[in-house]
Each structure stands twice: as structure tokens, then as C-alpha cells.
Scaffold this motif. Structure first.
Motif, PDB file in Angstrom:
ATOM      1  N   PHE A 294      -5.167  30.123 -43.750  1.00  0.00           N
ATOM      2  CA  PHE A 294      -5.609  31.075 -41.944  1.00  0.00           C
ATOM      3  C   PHE A 294      -4.400  31.507 -41.299  1.00  0.00           C
ATOM      4  O   PHE A 294      -4.063  32.390 -41.239  1.00  0.00           O
ATOM      5  CB  PHE A 294      -6.399  31.015 -41.579  1.00  0.00           C
ATOM      6  CG  PHE A 294      -7.764  31.055 -42.463  1.00  0.00           C
ATOM      7  CD1 PHE A 294      -8.054  30.720 -43.886  1.00  0.00           C
ATOM      8  CD2 PHE A 294      -8.773  30.027 -41.818  1.00  0.00           C
ATOM      9  CE1 PHE A 294      -8.681  31.177 -44.197  1.00  0.00           C
ATOM     10  CE2 PHE A 294      -9.855  30.231 -42.229  1.00  0.00           C
ATOM     11  CZ  PHE A 294     -10.327  30.468 -44.138  1.00  0.00           C
ATOM     12  N   SER A 295      -3.703  30.390 -41.087  1.00  0.00           N
ATOM     13  CA  SER A 295      -3.186  30.697 -40.198  1.00  0.00           C
ATOM     14  C   SER A 295      -1.414  30.608 -40.578  1.00  0.00           C
ATOM     15  O   SER A 295      -0.187  31.303 -39.749  1.00  0.00           O
ATOM     16  CB  SER A 295      -2.510  29.354 -38.801  1.00  0.00           C
ATOM     17  OG  SER A 295      -2.150  28.033 -39.614  1.00  0.00           O
ATOM     18  N   GLY A 296      -0.897  29.819 -41.861  1.00  0.00           N
ATOM     19  CA  GLY A 296       0.345  29.880 -41.926  1.00  0.00           C
ATOM     20  C   GLY A 296       1.376  28.279 -41.391  1.00  0.00           C
ATOM     21  O   GLY A 296       1.668  27.590 -41.793  1.00  0.00           O
ATOM     22  N   ILE A 432       1.858  45.299 -33.534  1.00  0.00           N
ATOM     23  CA  ILE A 432       1.698  44.193 -33.973  1.00  0.00           C
ATOM     24  C   ILE A 432       0.094  43.922 -34.111  1.00  0.00           C
ATOM     25  O   ILE A 432       0.079  43.870 -35.581  1.00  0.00           O
ATOM     26  CB  ILE A 432       2.116  43.124 -33.358  1.00  0.00           C
ATOM     27  CG1 ILE A 432       4.016  42.655 -33.595  1.00  0.00           C
ATOM     28  CG2 ILE A 432       1.778  41.667 -34.107  1.00  0.00           C
ATOM     29  CD1 ILE A 432       4.361  41.858 -32.906  1.00  0.00           C
ATOM     30  N   GLN A 433      -0.236  43.976 -32.901  1.00  0.00           N
ATOM     31  CA  GLN A 433      -1.783  44.084 -33.002  1.00  0.00           C
ATOM     32  C   GLN A 433      -2.772  44.974 -33.854  1.00  0.00           C
ATOM     33  O   GLN A 433      -3.662  44.513 -34.803  1.00  0.00           O
ATOM     34  CB  GLN A 433      -2.659  44.475 -31.431  1.00  0.00           C
ATOM     35  CG  GLN A 433      -3.520  44.483 -31.722  1.00  0.00           C
ATOM     36  CD  GLN A 433      -4.176  43.331 -31.673  1.00  0.00           C
ATOM     37  OE1 GLN A 433      -4.060  41.974 -31.342  1.00  0.00           O
ATOM     38  NE2 GLN A 433      -5.723  43.116 -31.830  1.00  0.00           N
ATOM     39  N   GLN A 434      -2.143  46.605 -33.529  1.00  0.00           N
ATOM     40  CA  GLN A 434      -2.525  47.347 -34.583  1.00  0.00           C
ATOM     41  C   GLN A 434      -2.338  47.296 -36.173  1.00  0.00           C
ATOM     42  O   GLN A 434      -3.088  47.859 -36.750  1.00  0.00           O
ATOM     43  CB  GLN A 434      -2.702  48.985 -34.161  1.00  0.00           C
ATOM     44  CG  GLN A 434      -2.948  49.609 -35.502  1.00  0.00           C
ATOM     45  CD  GLN A 434      -2.974  51.364 -34.324  1.00  0.00           C
ATOM     46  OE1 GLN A 434      -1.414  51.471 -34.187  1.00  0.00           O
ATOM     47  NE2 GLN A 434      -4.142  52.577 -34.821  1.00  0.00           N
ATOM     48  N   VAL A 451      -7.585  36.602 -40.505  1.00  0.00           N
ATOM     49  CA  VAL A 451      -8.255  36.099 -40.618  1.00  0.00           C
ATOM     50  C   VAL A 451      -9.168  35.276 -39.053  1.00  0.00           C
ATOM     51  O   VAL A 451     -10.109  35.383 -38.360  1.00  0.00           O
ATOM     52  CB  VAL A 451      -8.245  34.527 -41.501  1.00  0.00           C
ATOM     53  CG1 VAL A 451      -9.618  33.467 -40.741  1.00  0.00           C
ATOM     54  CG2 VAL A 451      -7.961  34.695 -42.325  1.00  0.00           C
ATOM     55  N   LEU A 452      -7.714  34.750 -38.487  1.00  0.00           N
ATOM     56  CA  LEU A 452      -8.666  34.337 -36.822  1.00  0.00           C
ATOM     57  C   LEU A 452      -9.105  35.603 -35.866  1.00  0.00           C
ATOM     58  O   LEU A 452      -9.366  34.998 -34.924  1.00  0.00           O
ATOM     59  CB  LEU A 452      -7.516  33.243 -36.349  1.00  0.00           C
ATOM     60  CG  LEU A 452      -6.475  32.117 -36.925  1.00  0.00           C
ATOM     61  CD1 LEU A 452      -5.830  30.974 -36.895  1.00  0.00           C
ATOM     62  CD2 LEU A 452      -7.633  31.584 -37.602  1.00  0.00           C
ATOM     63  N   ILE A 453      -7.580  36.487 -35.781  1.00  0.00           N
ATOM     64  CA  ILE A 453      -7.870  37.444 -34.929  1.00  0.00           C
ATOM     65  C   ILE A 453      -8.289  38.740 -34.968  1.00  0.00           C
ATOM     66  O   ILE A 453      -8.196  40.100 -34.057  1.00  0.00           O
ATOM     67  CB  ILE A 453      -7.048  37.071 -33.718  1.00  0.00           C
ATOM     68  CG1 ILE A 453      -5.002  37.426 -34.153  1.00  0.00           C
ATOM     69  CG2 ILE A 453      -6.441  35.548 -33.145  1.00  0.00           C
ATOM     70  CD1 ILE A 453      -3.723  37.443 -33.831  1.00  0.00           C
TER      71      ILE A 453
END
Ligand code: HEM
Lengths: 513, 224
Positions: A294-296, A432-434, A451-453
Motif C-alpha cells: 500500500f505504502s511502498g 499531487i493531492q489531486q 489506498v491510504l489517503i
């Protein structure tokens, strides 16, 4: 080439992640200025407490590392409330002037993350300034806080805005944050259980040890790491597009300042663990591997998947680490050097040998948030390999908050106070967020989200693909029906002025004429 | 008027050229495309771009809608740049200028007052100043980006071949192996399909107004 930076004019939180310097405790609070004159007077009193970015001497020399740090930043409304001239105000970028709430649909702050559900402190107007105190322990933080509270009550006309949700649904006039402790010891973990705070950009003049450059800078044509341009992170300096970032007038108002995003991100720990447990049953690998996909990075020690892509490789890596550490501890210089070389690979990597994402999934959190030259899918296609990343980097300065309860659940208070800094909130954080967290066109993954955010809603199409090695006979693994693991509970956009600009604002002598 | 339809943005930019450099540039374009396709590698790798075309229009060959439309006497020849891309204007110009500044300069270098693609804001202003807004812009697949369409086409073709390759007497295990292989071969074409991310708060406002207008138009009918 940029000249050396005036580190004593730049606020310390820009160049230093305090967590890394042994400040595991923090308090953030927000001021409202009721009249410009009282606001300026209060600011004037606070300036001597503000921590700058000068490197701290190891021993003897000054400045020594303090017990506590203090920094300050302003919203657009705050600068207005302090009486900045309209012409200066007009020069601030649009997204900063609008503030975070108005950008909700760009940021994916919908459903449970929508602004109407944010903590009461964010409801209505009146958030003018953010003040942060980072301390070696809570006593240091409390002491500094009472000094500041004294200044505020002495000047009058300034109040601390209440309404941060704390433990047991209490409302507090501040937001405390703290590193997560295990058995009384500070850990670098956040509340889902991942080691965090590893990847951060390295820029020209930041004052950091040059050995930290590999894996944190940008890649030149020859594939070597170089520092990013100062202007990506500090206003008044040349940026990666070889120009000065958009900034207000006069020059001294913006010079050595920057912008900051503050977001209170609640972590739904029960939802997270239930999801991991249920998906792990079908997953070909350990629960830890699934979390890493999920995170890398591996949750327990942050090793990147590029280095150890499966359980077997991780076990071998752990063994190697343990044996090198043991030898190094006994004074074996050769082992110590090997250990350092190994640890360097925690950060010094790209996805060049992992085009298919069979080691680190293409949609994993860290591969989305910092693409590390992987968007140049054909060698030599772009000006430099990381051309599409260099203008999208974030200085992360957050800390976890909450936790410490016996039984953490979705309903208890825990998460991350996410703060990131950069010269353009729109081009860096919002992009980045979008585009990379809540969308995947650049990764050829359609509308899949982080997945996380990501702003997932538990639908079939809210999914993450764990890619496989082609021709390995294995199928990719689909994590579908992703629930909302993280919810936004508040936040805004801030401007962090230089020490010079703080003085000018306090004296009321900002003049763009 | 809107340059946005679904996930796509339509951009037209018309920039003047001296007539003799226009001729020269036509030749250059032809040579580049024929002999140095690697110049275009960057453009093709920028996956947010669906389509980009540079056309040189000589000053004597500007189209007329009809023979009755009088011919114009133009001082300059022009270069028409047309592009469809996924994302917002800024995102597109940013990526363009970060990734392939040299390529952009090659296309535009002979245009009057072209500032070069770096520093960025002069280039921003040049494009904005010469951009012609779309009067009408239609998108048959508003939920799909060019990458989505390419993925879907690849997936459909591969799914058909996969179905054709199956036989009635295949064992369950053999089917499972073949299916796993099929998924692995297509793992890069399986993203979800969904709405476009919001291109800007201005575009959001326009969409909101359109909804309000539609609701308003519908009302009298319902009353009648
Ligand atoms: C509760 C929310 C979040 C959690 C649990 C989380 C978790 C993590 C973890 C475990 C890492 C790996 C450790 C590291 O490389 O430092 C990481 C890295 C990172 N995260 Fe987050 N994160 C969160 C929010 C965000 C947000 C909102 C953003 C930006 C939009 C973001 C951007 C990044 C970046 C840029 C990195 C470093 C990537 C690299 O340089 O390779 N994170 N995060």
C-alpha cells in the motif's frame, strides 16, 4: 546558481524537520487578531521567540540546540487583519487567497472529509495565524506556551481560537502532536503502524549535510542526484523553471518566506486494520507485505519495496541488517561502512528497474507522492529524467497526533498533522493531492486512488492494483472496495514570512509603492 | 463557450510568422518528422497529451468559409497549434515546458515574439495571448482520458483473443493458468473509470450555473 541562504532570516521549520532533531512533542494553535494595531504589537513581542534556520552547533559553539522552537505563519485573512496594503495582498497566489476550504473539491475533501465535518475551530472565519511550538518534551512545550499566552493576554485584542477536537470528544484551544511511543520509547511511526518521515527533498542552500542528497534531490541528464533549486521551496530565489516564484510585493515581504499547508488528517485505524486483515486472507504473502504494497515501504523499518519486494527478500535484508549492526556495534569499521551503504538505499533509489510495479506497485503511496523519474517511461524522452517531478516536491513537516488510548478505534482521536511547505501550493501540494493521490491518469491507472489517503468510498471501483512480474505465472492482486482510511478534519493555507518580513509586518511598514 | 469537455481540454493557438520563415519552417517540420522521429519521443511520452498538431498556414492560403467571403490581405503567415489533452491548462503548459522545452522551442522558435519555453511565465503569457477559445467543444467519452481509451481498446482486443483461445476441453487448472496470465498481461490496462478531477474552481462555477439554468428552464414546462 543561487547564493548561500541567509539561514538566520529564514524560519527554522522551513529547513529543519524538527522531529529529526529530537523534538518529538509539538503544540499548534491559531490566533485571531481583533484589531490590526494590537495584532502587530503582539507579533512584535513574539518575534524574539521565533526560531530561525541556522544550523545548531554540536558542542560549545553557538547557536546550541534549544529546548524548544517556535514558528509562526499567516492565512490571507490574517495578513488582511494585520493591515497589509491591498497591493501587497493582491500579489498573493489565488489558492492561498481562497484558503483550503474553498479548494475542497480540488483536494477530494468530500463525504466525511467535507469542511462541514471539520473540527469547530475551522468553522466560520477568524483563523489568522498559526503558531507552532516543538519541544524535546511536553514540559518545554508547556513552558513556552505559557510565555506566549502571557504575551497575548498582555497585548489584548488577540485571542487563541478554541475548538480542536481532543481525546474523548473534548474541545481544546490547541492541537497537540507527538511522535508515537512504544514501550516508552519514541518511534518514527504513525498510527497505522508505518515508519514515516523518511523521504524529503534536498535543495540548494538548505544547510543539510550533502551526504543526504542521493535520493532526495533531482536527477540530471547523466542520472546523477543534484540539489533542487532553492526557489522550489523558498520565495525570492530562482526555481526549477529558472524564474522567481510568483510572490507578493514588495520583494522583502516574500523573500526568504514560503507557503505551508496544514491539514489535520484523522486515521480510521479500525477500518484500516479490518481491511488489511480481510484482504490478507487472499493475499499471497504476509500481512506486512500487503501493508508495504500500500505504502511502498515496509511498515516496521521503512525499507523500500524496491530493495526488498517480498517476504523472503525482507527476511534476508533483516538478517543482513542485524548482523551488520551487531558487528558495527562491536567496533567493526568495515561493517559500519557496509551498514551505512545499506541504509543509504532506504532513500537512494528510483523505480527504473521496476517499470511494471512488480516490486513497488505503481499506485503505492510513495510512488504516487514522489514519482522519482518514473514518468519518463522512455529513456531520454524528457529534458531530464525527473523533469515532471522536480516542480512537484513537498517538504513534509508533520507529526502524528492523538493515540495513547488502550483501544484505538475509528472514533478515537488519532492521525497526522500533515504540514508541507513549498513555493506554490497549487503547483506542488494541490497537484499531487489531486492528480497523483486521487487520480491516476499519469500512471495509466484511470481513476484509481491512493489506498491510504485517497478519497475512496468502499465501492468496487475504489481499488489498488498490486502488479505482478510479467510471465511469472502469477496474477496481479486487486484490492477493491477500498474504504476511506483517512479523513480530513481541518486545515488551511499559510504564508511563513522571513524574520525580516515579520519585523516589517509588525512595524506596519510593508510598502509596495 | 468552454475549452473543457469531460476529461479533455481543447487548445488552439494561432501565432504569426514572417512568410518566408513559414516556408523554411515547413521544410524543417518535414525533415524532422521524416528523419529525426526521436525529437518527438518526449511528446509521445507525455501521456496527458491526446493529440498535438502544428500547421503552417501561408498568408495567401487562409481558408474562407465561402467564395463570397472577401480574401484578406495578411501581413503574416501563421502557425496553428491544436491540442487535446487531459488536465488543466496550467498542468499541460507546465508539463510541456518542464519535459520538452527544447522541442517546444524548435516548433515555435521562428514565431514573432516567441519568448522560449523557459522561463515559464513568459511562455504562459505568450500562449494565453495567442490562444483562441473553443466556441464549441464536444467529447464523445467524457469519462475517459486518452490513456483510458487506449487501455480499453487494448483490453477489448486481448479479451477477445483470450476468449478465442479457450477450448471446451480445457481443465479448470489450465483455464486458471491462462486467466492469470491474461490478467498479468493486461495489468496496466485495468484502471477504474470515473469522473474527471475538477479542472479549476472557475470551471466548477460554470458547471454549477449550467445546472441552475437547466433546472430553471425545466420548471415552466412542469408547471404547464
Ligand atoms: C494520514 C495520512 C498519511 C499517511 C498515513 C502517510 C504515510 C506515509 C508513509 C508511511 C510514507 C513512507 C515514509 C517516507 O517515505 O517518509 C509516506 C511518504 C510520503 N508521503 Fe505520506 N502519508 C500521509 C499523508 C500524505 C499526504 C496528504 C501527502 C501529500 C499530498 C503525502 C505525501 C508523501 C510524500 C511526498 C512522501 C515521501 C515519498 C518519497 O519521497 O519517496 N503523504 N507517507
Amino acid at each position: 546558481m543561487n547564493r548561500p541562504l541567509d539561514l538566520d532570516d529564514i524560519q527554522g521549520n522551513i529547513c529543519k524537520g524538527y522531529g529529526r532533531y529530537g523534538f518529538p512533542k509539538a503544540r499548534y494553535f491559531f490566533l485571531q487578531f481583533h484589531t490590526p494595531d494590537q495584532g502587530r504589537r503582539c507579533l512584535h513581542q513574539l518575534i524574539p521567540l521565533i526560531t530561525n534556520a541556522e544550523p545548531w552547533a554540536a558542542d560549545g559553539d553557538s547557536p546550541l540546540k534549544p529546548d524548544v522552537t517556535t514558528n509562526i505563519a499567516f492565512t490571507y485573512a490574517g495578513l488582511e487583519a494585520l493591515g497589509l496594503p491591498q497591493r501587497s495582498l493582491n500579489g498573493f497566489p489565488g489558492e492561498f487567497r481562497m484558503g483550503m476550504k474553498s479548494r475542497a473539491d480540488i483536494l477530494g475533501d468530500n463525504g466525511p472529509s467535507a469542511p462541514e465535518h471539520w473540527d469547530p475551530v475551522w468553522q466560520g472565519e477568524g483563523i489568522h495565524a498559526w503558531v507552532s511550538i516543538n519541544g524535546r518534551d511536553m514540559d518545554a512545550v508547556e513552558t513556552r506556551f505559557s510565555v506566549i499566552r502571557g504575551i497575548i493576554s498582555d497585548t489584548g485584542g488577540v485571542s487563541i481560537r478554541p475548538g480542536h477536537r481532543g481525546a474523548d470528544n473534548t474541545l481544546l484551544p490547541w492541537q497537540d502532536a507527538s511522535a508515537v511511543y512504544e514501550n516508552g520509547k519514541v518511534t518514527p511511526k504513525e498510527h497505522f503502524g508505518y515508519v514515516d518521515g523518511i523521504g524529503n527533498p534536498y535543495f540548494e542552500g538548505c544547510g543539510n549535510d550533502p551526504s543526504r542528497l542521493p535520493g532526495r534531490g533531482k536527477l540530471n541528464k547523466e542520472g546523477q542526484w543534484q540539489p533542487l533549486a532553492t526557489g522550489e521551496f523558498i520565495l525570492g530565489h530562482v526555481d526549477e523553471a529558472q524564474e522567481y516564484p510568483l510572490a507578493p510585493e514588495p520583494h522583502l515581504l516574500a523573500h526568504n518566506g514560503t507557503f505551508m499547508v496544514y491539514r489535520k488528517l484523522h486515521e480510521n485505524v479500525t477500518t484500516f486494520h479490518h481491511y488489511v486483515d480481510s484482504v490478507a486472507q487472499d493475499f499471497d504473502g504476509s500481512r506486512e507485505l500487503l501493508m508495504a504494497k500500500f505504502s511502498g515501504r515496509w511498515p516496521d523499518n521503512g525499507a523500500p519495496l524496491t530493495l526488498a519486494p517480498d517476504d523472503e527478500a525482507k527476511a534476508a535484508l533483516d538478517q543482513q541488517l542485524a548482523s551488520l549492526t551487531e558487528k558495527a556495534d562491536k567496533g567493526d569499521a568495515c561493517a559500519a561502512a557496509q551498514l551505512k551503504a545499506l541504509k543509504d538505499q532506504w532513500i537512494d533509489f528510483t523505480y527504473a528497474d521496476d517499470k511494471h510495479g512488480s516490486r513497488c506497485p505503481i499506485g503505492a503511496h510513495i510512488r504516487r507522492a514522489n514519482t522519482r523519474a518514473s514518468l519518463e517511461t522512455q529513456k531520454g524522452a524528457f529534458n531530464t529524467p525527473s523533469a515532471l517531478d522536480d516542480r512537484r516536491r513537498l517538504l513534509r513537516r508533520g507529526l502524528p497526533y492523538g493515540g495513547g488510548q488502550k483501544e484505538a478505534s475509528d472514533a478515537t482521536e488519532q492521525g497526522i498533522i500533515f504540514m508541507c511547505l513549498g513555493a506554490s501550493i497549487e503547483r506542488q501540494f494541490e497537484f499531487i493531492q489531486q492528480q497523483w493521490i486521487n487520480y491516476s491518469n499519469d500512471f495509466h491507472l484511470g481513476n484509481d486512488k491512493d489506498v491510504l489517503i485517497g478519497s475512496n468510498n468502499g465501492r468496487l471501483t475504489d481499488k489498488h492494483i498490486i502488479q505482478t512480474q510479467p510471465k511469472s505465472g502469477k496474477a496481479p492482486f486487486f484490492c477493491s472496495h477500498l474504504p476511506r482510511m483517512v479523513e480530513t478534519r481541518g486545515g488551511d493555507y499559510f504564508f511563513i514570512p522571513s524574520i525580516t518580513a515579520l519585523n516589517m509586518i509588525a512595524q506596519g511598514i510593508i510598502d509596495p509603492t | 463557450m468552454s475549452n473543457v469537455a469531460g476529461k479533455a481540454y481543447g487548445m488552439n493557438v494561432l501565432t504569426p510568422l514572417r512568410w518566408w520563415t513559414a516556408l523554411w519552417q515547413k521544410l524543417i517540420f518535414w525533415v524532422v518528422v521524416k528523419t529525426f522521429p526521436y525529437f518527438l519521443k518526449g511528446l509521445l511520452t507525455l501521456s496527458l497529451i491526446h493529440y498535438a498538431r502544428w500547421t503552417i498556414i501561408n498568408r495567401w492560403s487562409f481558408p474562407r468559409l465561402d467564395k463570397t467571403q472577401p480574401k484578406e490581405t495578411l501581413t503574416y503567415s501563421y502557425m496553428l497549434f491544436e491540442s487535446n489533452f487531459n488536465g488543466s491548462w496550467d498542468q499541460y503548459i507546465d508539463s510541456f515546458s518542464f519535459a520538452i522545452p527544447g522541442g517546444l522551442d524548435m516548433f515555435w522558435r521562428w514565431n514573432i515574439k516567441y519568448p522560449k519555453s523557459i522561463p515559464l511565465h513568459d511562455f504562459y503569457h505568450y500562449i494565453r495571448f495567442n490562444q483562441i477559445e473553443c466556441d464549441h467543444y464536444y467529447n464523445a467519452y467524457p469519462l475517459a482520458s486518452a490513456n483510458d481509451v487506449k487501455s480499453a481498446k487494448r483490453l477489448t482486443g486481448n479479451l477477445r483473443s483470450f476468449a478465442d483461445s479457450l477450448t471446451d476441453n480445457m481443465t479448470d487448472e489450465a483455464f486458471m493458468d491462462a486467466y492469470r496470465q491474461f490478467l498479468a498481461d493486461n495489468q496496466h490496462a485495468l484502471g477504474s473509470m470515473g469522473d474527471s478531477p475538477l479542472m479549476s474552481t472557475s470551471h466548477q462555477l460554470v458547471q454549477h450555473h449550467k445546472q441552475v439554468n437547466t433546472a430553471h428552464e425545466k420548471q415552466p414546462e412542469e408547471e404547464a
